[in-house]
Scaffold this active site. Structure first.
Site, PDB file in Angstrom:
ATOM      1  N   ASP A 138     -28.754-119.482 -90.785  1.00  0.00           N
ATOM      2  CA  ASP A 138     -29.662-118.986 -89.747  1.00  0.00           C
ATOM      3  C   ASP A 138     -30.998-118.644 -90.389  1.00  0.00           C
ATOM      4  O   ASP A 138     -31.050-118.215 -91.549  1.00  0.00           O
ATOM      5  CB  ASP A 138     -29.077-117.744 -89.073  1.00  0.00           C
ATOM      6  CG  ASP A 138     -27.908-118.076 -88.154  1.00  0.00           C
ATOM      7  OD1 ASP A 138     -27.885-119.189 -87.590  1.00  0.00           O
ATOM      8  OD2 ASP A 138     -27.036-117.219 -87.995  1.00  0.00           O
ATOM      9  N   ASP A 156     -28.432-123.133 -82.398  1.00  0.00           N
ATOM     10  CA  ASP A 156     -28.186-122.051 -81.444  1.00  0.00           C
ATOM     11  C   ASP A 156     -29.157-122.138 -80.265  1.00  0.00           C
ATOM     12  O   ASP A 156     -28.780-121.883 -79.115  1.00  0.00           O
ATOM     13  CB  ASP A 156     -28.335-120.682 -82.127  1.00  0.00           C
ATOM     14  CG  ASP A 156     -27.354-120.488 -83.265  1.00  0.00           C
ATOM     15  OD1 ASP A 156     -26.249-121.077 -83.218  1.00  0.00           O
ATOM     16  OD2 ASP A 156     -27.696-119.749 -84.207  1.00  0.00           O
TER      17      ASP A 156
END
Length: 178
Positions: A138, A156
């Site tokens: 991330d 995402d």
């Protein structure tokens, strides 16, 4: 003058119109592949340029950061002991298979196919991370007044936009049929 085809002209025209209003599942899967490639490319750039935990401000409310997520959304089950890696990998692959099946069943529903192809690309992007690294990379960090939204990635984003588009598509369908 007699037609050289055994089908009536009207039937050919109808089929031709139907073909124009549908798209091939392969086109939607190619779009999902584009999402995967972009997601993986950005993750590789961040992993090469950042040390784990390093954060670089971009704006007053947004940083680029390198963090790892061993769980699911919002680090759900991140501390579960390792089994979650394979659980979320299998879940992502199962969802991917179901989405491919749905793309073949709903070729005429362009907004729906766009939505699920975004979800497919995002799911596969995160599955690749889980298989290759044991966690998801991330790097997008939004914050306001000291509060940081959990970091996330392009995969995402694609999953979230796809989910919103499914809701929009369903609301439009209900409005048309209601």
């Amino acid at each position: 003058m007699a037609s050289t085809s055994s089908r009536p002209a009207r039937a050919r025209g109808t089929r031709s119109a139907q073909r124009r209003n549908t798209t091939t599942p392969l086109l939607w899967m190619a779009f999902a592949l584009l999402v995967v490639v972009l997601d993986q490319f950005l993750k590789i750039l961040v992993v090469r340029e950042f040390a784990y935990g390093e954060s670089r401000p971009v704006t007053s409310f947004f940083n680029l950061v390198l963090v790892y997520n061993k769980g699911a959304a919002f680090s759900f089950l991140a501390d579960a002991g390792g089994w979650q890696r394979w659980f979320f990998t299998v879940l992502g692959l199962a969802v991917g298979g179901f989405i491919v099946w749905m793309l073949f069943r709903h070729t005429g529903q362009k907004l729906f196919c766009l939505a699920v192809s975004l979800i497919l690309g995002g799911a596969i992007g995160n599955v690749i991370d889980r298989i290759a690294y044991g966690h998801v990379v991330d790097f997008l960090d939004f914050h306001l007044r000291g509060y940081h939204w959990p970091a996330f990635n392009l995969a995402d984003c694609a999953i979230t936009v796809g989910a919103v588009l499914i809701i929009v598509d369903e609301l439009r369908r209900v409005r048309r049929n209601g």
